[in-house]
Design an enzyme around this catalytic site. Structure first.
Site, PDB file in Angstrom:
ATOM      1  N   ASP A  58       0.820  -1.223   0.000  1.00 40.33           N
ATOM      2  CA  ASP A  58       0.000   0.000   0.000  1.00 40.33           C
ATOM      3  C   ASP A  58       0.853   1.273   0.000  1.00 40.33           C
ATOM      4  O   ASP A  58       0.329   2.377   0.150  1.00 40.33           O
ATOM      5  CB  ASP A  58      -0.984   0.008   1.195  1.00 40.33           C
ATOM      6  CG  ASP A  58      -0.268   0.043   2.546  1.00 40.33           C
ATOM      7  OD1 ASP A  58       0.987   0.010   2.561  1.00 40.33           O
ATOM      8  OD2 ASP A  58      -0.959   0.096   3.580  1.00 40.33           O
ATOM      9  N   ASP A  62       5.103  -1.078   7.412  1.00 37.23           N
ATOM     10  CA  ASP A  62       4.256  -1.693   8.443  1.00 37.23           C
ATOM     11  C   ASP A  62       5.062  -2.651   9.310  1.00 37.23           C
ATOM     12  O   ASP A  62       6.238  -2.888   9.061  1.00 37.23           O
ATOM     13  CB  ASP A  62       3.066  -2.404   7.781  1.00 37.23           C
ATOM     14  CG  ASP A  62       3.513  -3.223   6.578  1.00 37.23           C
ATOM     15  OD1 ASP A  62       4.461  -4.010   6.740  1.00 37.23           O
ATOM     16  OD2 ASP A  62       2.953  -3.044   5.467  1.00 37.23           O
ATOM     17  N   ASP A 131       8.043   3.948  21.403  1.00 33.68           N
ATOM     18  CA  ASP A 131       8.015   5.397  21.580  1.00 33.68           C
ATOM     19  C   ASP A 131       6.792   5.694  22.445  1.00 33.68           C
ATOM     20  O   ASP A 131       5.703   5.202  22.161  1.00 33.68           O
ATOM     21  CB  ASP A 131       7.844   6.042  20.195  1.00 33.68           C
ATOM     22  CG  ASP A 131       8.516   7.384  20.096  1.00 33.68           C
ATOM     23  OD1 ASP A 131       8.351   8.182  21.026  1.00 33.68           O
ATOM     24  OD2 ASP A 131       9.172   7.649  19.065  1.00 33.68           O
ATOM     25  N   ASP A 237       8.941  10.626  24.366  1.00 40.05           N
ATOM     26  CA  ASP A 237       8.828  11.736  23.421  1.00 40.05           C
ATOM     27  C   ASP A 237       8.696  13.086  24.140  1.00 40.05           C
ATOM     28  O   ASP A 237       7.930  13.196  25.105  1.00 40.05           O
ATOM     29  CB  ASP A 237       7.554  11.492  22.579  1.00 40.05           C
ATOM     30  CG  ASP A 237       7.345  12.550  21.530  1.00 40.05           C
ATOM     31  OD1 ASP A 237       8.130  12.607  20.586  1.00 40.05           O
ATOM     32  OD2 ASP A 237       6.375  13.336  21.670  1.00 40.05           O
ATOM     33  N   GLU A 299      13.932  11.890  24.990  1.00 34.34           N
ATOM     34  CA  GLU A 299      14.196  12.856  23.909  1.00 34.34           C
ATOM     35  C   GLU A 299      14.507  14.182  24.594  1.00 34.34           C
ATOM     36  O   GLU A 299      13.623  14.976  24.868  1.00 34.34           O
ATOM     37  CB  GLU A 299      12.980  13.005  22.987  1.00 34.34           C
ATOM     38  CG  GLU A 299      13.340  13.837  21.766  1.00 34.34           C
ATOM     39  CD  GLU A 299      12.168  14.508  21.074  1.00 34.34           C
ATOM     40  OE1 GLU A 299      12.352  15.001  19.954  1.00 34.34           O
ATOM     41  OE2 GLU A 299      11.062  14.569  21.650  1.00 34.34           O
ATOM     42  N   HIS A 362      14.336  11.378  13.106  1.00 37.40           N
ATOM     43  CA  HIS A 362      13.280  11.671  12.135  1.00 37.40           C
ATOM     44  C   HIS A 362      12.848  13.138  12.154  1.00 37.40           C
ATOM     45  O   HIS A 362      11.897  13.493  11.461  1.00 37.40           O
ATOM     46  CB  HIS A 362      12.069  10.773  12.424  1.00 37.40           C
ATOM     47  CG  HIS A 362      11.493  11.037  13.776  1.00 37.40           C
ATOM     48  ND1 HIS A 362      12.082  10.598  14.941  1.00 37.40           N
ATOM     49  CD2 HIS A 362      10.399  11.737  14.168  1.00 37.40           C
ATOM     50  CE1 HIS A 362      11.375  11.013  15.980  1.00 37.40           C
ATOM     51  NE2 HIS A 362      10.347  11.709  15.541  1.00 37.40           N
ATOM     52  N   ASP A 363      13.490  13.978  12.963  1.00 34.38           N
ATOM     53  CA  ASP A 363      13.089  15.378  13.074  1.00 34.38           C
ATOM     54  C   ASP A 363      14.106  16.353  12.498  1.00 34.38           C
ATOM     55  O   ASP A 363      13.840  17.557  12.461  1.00 34.38           O
ATOM     56  CB  ASP A 363      12.891  15.753  14.552  1.00 34.38           C
ATOM     57  CG  ASP A 363      11.681  15.073  15.153  1.00 34.38           C
ATOM     58  OD1 ASP A 363      10.681  14.893  14.442  1.00 34.38           O
ATOM     59  OD2 ASP A 363      11.744  14.716  16.351  1.00 34.38           O
TER      60      ASP A 363
HETATM   61  C1  GLC Z   1       8.951  14.831  19.237  1.00 31.58           C
HETATM   62  C2  GLC Z   1       8.949  13.937  18.017  1.00 31.58           C
HETATM   63  C3  GLC Z   1       8.413  14.712  16.856  1.00 31.58           C
HETATM   64  C4  GLC Z   1       6.996  15.111  17.180  1.00 31.58           C
HETATM   65  C5  GLC Z   1       6.934  15.895  18.491  1.00 31.58           C
HETATM   66  C6  GLC Z   1       5.524  16.005  18.993  1.00 31.58           C
HETATM   67  O1  GLC Z   1       9.819  15.900  19.104  1.00 31.58           O
HETATM   68  O2  GLC Z   1      10.239  13.440  17.793  1.00 31.58           O
HETATM   69  O3  GLC Z   1       8.455  13.971  15.664  1.00 31.58           O
HETATM   70  O4  GLC Z   1       6.488  15.894  16.136  1.00 31.58           O
HETATM   71  O5  GLC Z   1       7.658  15.248  19.510  1.00 31.58           O
HETATM   72  O6  GLC Z   1       5.081  14.763  19.468  1.00 31.58           O
END
Ligand code: GLC
Length: 584
Positions: A58, A62, A131, A237, A299, A362-363
């Site tokens: 898709d 996943d 996470d 997070d 984080e 990923h940010d």
């Molecule tokens: C953290 C995550 C990010 C997300 C933010 C809000 O910084 O790494 O990707 O957008 O929190 O949850």
């Protein structure tokens, strides 16, 4: 530049202001202690589930896709995977807006698929870390729907509500100047109850009220749900943002505006409030009741090492085992003095707690561009990997980092998927660029990621050369460099458990250090040329208390260094060199 990227910038700025200069810092080479706690030696690999492997065609990754690729992760030497949120979610923030904390989003599979992933990972000695988003839920979560339904609802006090202030024509205005990290006021008005709710991130991500013990109780319950299913721990997070000032005072403006056009504020009332540490201590105690050394990772974008130490619990070490050290990895400048200072700080200023290094996630724009000079990027990526795997830290990496995946930022606003890229265009193009599908092989059009004609984000255009299959076949590839480093780290006691001593502490061009081994084992010496010029070095191992001088090269990306027998060598531009000190 998104707000998270901006946070990195702010961090770099506040550290520059402390005036770190070239200096000799020799970290203590205290006698190495063998400690088999798994997370102290682990390689943790972040998987963004949308982008790793699509198993059902898709165009979206996943859980079964992750299961299919476990053999690759095992061969790479990964000890644990951290899966970015895969819970049911409206996907406004691609999973960081959770609407049901105890299930799997149908896009990613089912609880049965999750259990199978856990089982298959266990067979390969790979642990699974989830996470956990505790600061906020989705606005579609049943808790928020209840809370928002009436001022009298029993969950009203689960979120942060305010009546606001009287506005010019009778309509109330937000109670203060707090801004969302994703743009605009952090307060959203709900006419049905004539009140505002607070959201640090998107308005679809209302903040929970952690001053209410019921919230803590509910969230600890959620954490237990997955711990009981066998997860090895959590990446927490946005954890510094859990609490806000109860008086809701204005935050001081620091001048200028950010990429979203909002005033820059010093987040003294919405981030890093001391109350969060009480929650961390209780959470650590709760998680500590489970067998198997479950781990809490934070984080934690913080301005300095002293702040980082607080997240470990300081001398008591009773909070997170592994708050992320973003100070080293997101300095965004290949600078030997700076790395020496910061690596030494995390060796000496966190009460002996275990550092966790990370260069990619990923940010943020991938490290490929943040550190690369456009010419020597492969060599520079090898330098970063060498620091990640040969210092004393637990290593956290992000899928594709091992390949040299690039940041593929959309060029047209209509292609952007990350909402901050839409609202912030063209100053802020969002985080899609660092989230493109994993590049498995040179097969067009989707590089082995998916059989679908289209994928949620396009595969980066360099997939024909930058992919797992092609790089595995090339002994000099970045992927094999990672594999070899991880294998060496596992097998060599000095790298696995040794002390760490900086050498040649005033050299502004070359970062050198020794990993000191327990008696009877080889010491390991590392030298990294962080400049585009050749650099002559003559390292004095006596600085680390080592009398021997004969060396055997273990790993280098430069053939001229293969035959090195002492530490008097000339490192070509951006060379990485690792030597084993011979026992005479
Ligand atoms: C953290 C995550 C990010 C997300 C933010 C809000 O910084 O790494 O990707 O957008 O929190 O949850």
């Amino acid at each position: 530049m998104n707000s998270i990227r901006l946070r990195t910038l702010v961090l770099a700025f506040s550290m520059a202001a402390t005036g770190l200069a070239a200096q000799t810092i020799v970290a203590s080479g205290s006698a190495p202690v063998i400690d088999n706690t798994w997370w102290k030696h682990a390689v943790i690999y972040e998987i963004y589930p949308r982008s790793f492997q699509d198993s059902n065609g898709d165009g979206i990754g996943d859980l079964n896709g992750i299961t299919q690729r476990l053999d690759y992760l095992q061969a790479l030497g990964v000890d644990a995977i951290w899966i970015s949120p895969m819970y049911p979610s409206p996907q406004v923030d691609f999973g960081y807006d959770i609407s049901d904390y105890e299930n799997i989003d149908p896009q990613y599979g089912t609880l049965k698929d999750f259990d199978r992933l856990m089982e298959e990972a266990k067979k390969r000695n790979i642990r699974v870390i989830l996470d956990m988003v505790l600061n906020h839920t989705s606005d579609k979560d049943k808790w928020f729907i209840e809370s928002a339904s009436s001022r009298k609802n029993k969950k009203r006090n689960w979120y942060v509500w305010s009546d606001g202030k009287p506005g010019p024509n009778g309509t109330p205005v937000p109670p203060n100047n707090w801004v969302s990290l994703f743009g605009g006021s952090a307060w959203e008005y709900m006419p049905q109850t004539k009140s505002f709710y607070y959201h640090k991130f998107y308005k679809q991500q209302p903040d929970l009220n952690w001053r209410n013990p019921e919230v803590e109780n509910a969230m600890f319950g959620v954490m237990k749900f997955w711990l009981d299913r066998g997860v090895a721990g959590y990446r927490l997070d946005a954890i510094p943002t859990l609490f806000e000032d109860p008086q809701q005072r204005n935050e001081p403006a620091t001048g200028g505006t950010n990429a979203q056009g909002d005033p820059n504020l010093q987040e003294i009332y919405t981030s890093n409030l001391p109350e969060v540490h009480d929650v961390m201590r209780r959470m650590r105690a709760m998680v500590g009741k489970y067998p198997g050394d479950r781990v809490l990772i934070g984080e934690t974008y913080l301005p300095n090492t002293a702040e980082l130490d607080k997240w470990y619990g300081g001398a008591k070490k009773d909070e997170l085992q592994l708050p992320m050290d973003m100070i080293v990895g997101f300095s965004n400048k290949l600078d030997a003095n700076m790395f020496r200072t910061r690596l030494s700080e995390v060796e000496t200023q966190v009460h002996g707690s275990q550092p966790l290094l990370v260069f990619d996630n990923h940010d943020n724009i991938r490290s490929w561009e943040r550190y690369g000079d456009g010419v020597h990027n492969v060599a520079i990526a090898k330098i970063l990997a060498t620091m990640l795997f040969t210092t004393r830290a637990t290593a956290l990496m992000y899928y594709g980092e091992e390949l040299g995946m690039v940041t593929s930022t959309p060029t047209r606003v209509e292609d952007v998927r990350d909402p901050i890229g839409k609202t912030g265009w063209p100053n802020e193009k969002g985080r899609d660029g660092e989230r493109t599908p994993m590049q498995w092989d040179p097969t067009p059009p989707q590089a082995g990621f998916s059989t679908s004609a289209t994928t949620w984000l396009p595969v980066a255009s360099n997939y024909k050369t930058v992919n797992v299959q092609t790089e595995l076949a090339d002994p000099n590839s970045l992927l094999n460099w990672h594999k070899n480093l991880i294998e060496m780290r596992r097998k060599r006691d000095a790298v696995r458990d040794g002390g760490m001593v900086m050498l040649d502490g005033t050299n502004a061009s070359v970062l050198s250090y020794v990993r000191t081994a327990p008696p009877g084992h080889h010491n390991i010496v590392v030298a990294l040329n962080m400049t585009a010029q050749p650099q002559k070095i003559a390292l004095d191992l006596k600085e680390a208390g080592i009398q021997q001088t004969a060396i055997k090269t273990l790993m280098t990306n430069e053939s001229s260094l293969m035959g090195a027998t002492t530490t008097s060598i000339t490192l070509p531009p951006f060379a990485s060199w690792i030597g084993e000190v011979q026992m005479q």
